[in-house]
Design an enzyme around this catalytic site. Structure first.
Site, PDB file in Angstrom:
ATOM      1  N   GLY A 184      97.448  21.674 100.123  1.00 29.33           N
ATOM      2  CA  GLY A 184      98.603  22.572 100.183  1.00 29.33           C
ATOM      3  C   GLY A 184      99.447  22.309  98.948  1.00 29.33           C
ATOM      4  N   ALA A 185      99.799  23.390  98.236  1.00 30.93           N
ATOM      5  CA  ALA A 185     100.401  23.231  96.902  1.00 30.93           C
ATOM      6  C   ALA A 185     101.630  22.312  96.873  1.00 30.93           C
ATOM      7  CB  ALA A 185     100.719  24.610  96.325  1.00 30.93           C
ATOM      8  N   ASP A 228      99.633  29.199  95.850  1.00 27.02           N
ATOM      9  CA  ASP A 228      99.319  28.032  95.013  1.00 27.02           C
ATOM     10  C   ASP A 228      99.868  28.176  93.613  1.00 27.02           C
ATOM     11  OD1 ASP A 228      97.287  27.688  97.261  1.00 27.02           O
ATOM     12  OD2 ASP A 228      97.244  25.802  96.133  1.00 27.02           O
ATOM     13  N   ASN A 259      96.306  32.371  96.010  1.00 28.62           N
ATOM     14  CA  ASN A 259      96.408  31.654  97.292  1.00 28.62           C
ATOM     15  C   ASN A 259      94.989  31.510  97.851  1.00 28.62           C
ATOM     16  OD1 ASN A 259      98.020  30.416  99.393  1.00 28.62           O
ATOM     17  ND2 ASN A 259      97.516  32.161 100.675  1.00 28.62           N
ATOM     18  N   LYS A 260      94.908  30.892  98.996  1.00 29.77           N
ATOM     19  CA  LYS A 260      93.613  30.592  99.619  1.00 29.77           C
ATOM     20  C   LYS A 260      92.690  31.803  99.648  1.00 29.77           C
ATOM     21  CE  LYS A 260      92.389  27.486 100.698  1.00 29.77           C
ATOM     22  NZ  LYS A 260      91.506  26.674  99.795  1.00 29.77           N
ATOM     23  N   ARG A 315      93.117  18.505  91.056  1.00 32.49           N
ATOM     24  CA  ARG A 315      92.842  19.884  91.492  1.00 32.49           C
ATOM     25  C   ARG A 315      93.516  20.824  90.493  1.00 32.49           C
ATOM     26  NH1 ARG A 315      93.412  21.375  97.751  1.00 32.49           N
ATOM     27  NH2 ARG A 315      91.959  23.022  97.121  1.00 32.49           N
TER      28      ARG A 315
HETATM   29  O1  MRU Z   1      92.823  24.314  99.488  1.00 29.94           O
HETATM   30  P1  MRU Z   1      94.172  24.107 100.107  1.00 29.94           P
HETATM   31  O2  MRU Z   1      94.113  23.819 101.574  1.00 29.94           O
HETATM   32  O3  MRU Z   1      95.001  23.114  99.339  1.00 29.94           O
HETATM   33  O4  MRU Z   1      94.885  25.514  99.949  1.00 29.94           O
HETATM   34  C1  MRU Z   1      96.172  25.686 100.442  1.00 29.94           C
HETATM   35  C2  MRU Z   1      96.662  27.064 100.334  1.00 29.94           C
HETATM   36  O5  MRU Z   1      96.026  27.945  99.808  1.00 29.94           O
HETATM   37  C3  MRU Z   1      98.069  27.315 100.808  1.00 29.94           C
HETATM   38  O6  MRU Z   1      98.199  28.611 101.320  1.00 29.94           O
HETATM   39  C4  MRU Z   1      99.035  27.146  99.641  1.00 29.94           C
HETATM   40  O7  MRU Z   1      98.808  25.942  98.981  1.00 29.94           O
HETATM   41  C5  MRU Z   1     100.446  27.204 100.082  1.00 29.94           C
HETATM   42  S1  MRU Z   1     100.897  25.822 101.059  1.00 29.94           S
HETATM   43  C6  MRU Z   1     102.544  25.941 101.401  1.00 29.94           C
END
Ligand code: MRU
Length: 354
Positions: free
Chosen positions: A62-63, A247, A257-258, A104
């Site tokens: 999560g970012a 992100d 984003n994801k 990352r």
């Molecule tokens: O691969 P991840 O689990 O780190 O991806 C997270 C996401 O895509 C979240 O939606 C994003 O980081 C926002 S978290 C507040």
């Protein structure tokens, strides 16, 4: 090393139960999110290298949480290497920062936090350990405060909307606490009950494993859907808003984003559903003019390719980009702690730059 979090000398944020990161004076406890929901297990880290590995392997993800973990990691590095009368420690801290930066690629919060810590270090003349720890704690505290502000702002925008769909996990687990998208859902739910859906979020299942667990911990009812069921749910008129985190947001308002967020936004347009992106300003990359410039992380095929196909030279492979970019034109509003930008395709988010 592992331990259970005790509450002495702890900075873990607010009264909310779920904490991805707990600072304990001289060490960082990291909730191993790979083990949720079956097991709540914290690892205790005292070096930056351990934290970099935890980010890479998605124990913490999560970012904003990645950025906060990296800030604590720089403080740990200074604590480990600082020595009076020997400037060699600075090179070791620089090497740790490079290691963290390589953990990352997509979440800009990581690079934002590392620069802030580097800038702070450059300004300190005496012993830097306490000041660096305080800076990391401040980054953590400010993230929680931003989430709470965004939660209220987002809930105002939702007004009486009933059907909410979120994707991935943008909750307390992904941030300093409270959450971005889940912060809005929390605040909105406190005002009145809503119908909350969570997409399972293939292939890592952040929705199925993390979001539903986190909402259940807060007693917020949630219905899990397969990602592929989202179109039908919208067709049946059950969704008013899609609410997601980010992100990295480019200056023109495009949002990384994801993986799967873009599909949802395209579906939303077809079905007249609105899309809300909730993210602190630390997620905006004002230097990136548009989303096509954002580096999209590719993860190992083994995250979803059945083992029997994994052999070298086989004819079956897998393509595993873990983020996508949603063009600004598909986004109704971007909510940040500095304000909400409606219809970001018009001007982007440049007005939020201080
Ligand atoms: O691969 P991840 O689990 O780190 O991806 C997270 C996401 O895509 C979240 O939606 C994003 O980081 C926002 S978290 C507040």
């Amino acid at each position: 090393m592992s331990s259970s979090p005790n509450k002495l000398n702890v900075y873990s944020g607010t009264q909310y139960l779920v904490h991805a990161l707990i600072w304990q004076g001289t060490q960082l406890l990291v909730l191993d999110q790979r083990q949720l929901p079956e097991r709540v297990h914290y690892d205790t880290f005292t070096t930056a290298a351990e934290v970099a590995e935890a980010i890479k392997t998605m124990r913490v993800r999560g970012a904003p949480a990645i950025g906060i973990a990296a800030a604590y990691a720089v403080a740990l590095s200074v604590q480990q290497h600082y020595a009076i009368n020997n400037t060699g420690w600075q090179q070791q801290v620089t090497a740790d920062i490079a290691l963290l930066a390589a953990s990352r690629p997509t979440a800009v919060n990581l690079f934002w936090a590392l620069s802030l810590m580097q800038e702070k270090l450059a300004l300190i003349t005496g012993s830097p350990i306490v000041e660096m720890i305080n800076q990391a704690v401040e980054i953590h505290q400010q993230d929680i405060a931003a989430n709470q502000q965004m939660g209220e702002m987002g809930a105002d925008i939702l007004a009486d909307a009933q059907g909410l769909l979120t994707h991935c996990n943008a909750g307390a687990l992904a941030t300093g606490g409270y959450g971005t998208a889940l912060g809005v859902i929390r605040s909105a739910y406190q005002r009145k009950a809503r119908t909350v859906f969570a997409g399972e979020t293939r292939p890592w299942l952040q929705g199925a494993r993390l979001t539903v667990w986190e909402l259940a911990e807060d007693n917020i009812p949630v219905t899990l859907i397969a990602d592929s069921a989202a179109a039908m749910l919208m067709q049946q008129g059950k969704i008013d808003w899609i609410i997601v985190g980010a992100d990295r947001i480019a200056a023109n308002g495009d949002v990384a984003n994801k993986i799967g967020t873009y599909s949802l936004a395209v579906l939303a347009k077809h079905h007249g559903v609105k899309v809300m992106v909730v993210a602190p300003v630390s997620t905006i990359d004002f230097n990136m003019q548009e989303g096509s410039q954002i580096v999209i992380e590719q993860r190992a095929a083994s995250e979803f390719l059945p083992d029997c196909y994994a052999q070298e030279g086989g004819v079956v492979s897998a393509w595993n980009p873990v983020f996508d970019v949603t063009p600004a034109e598909l986004i109704s509003v971007i909510v940040t702690e500095r304000g909400a930008v409606f219809n970001p395709f018009q001007q982007g988010v440049r007005e939020l730059k201080k």
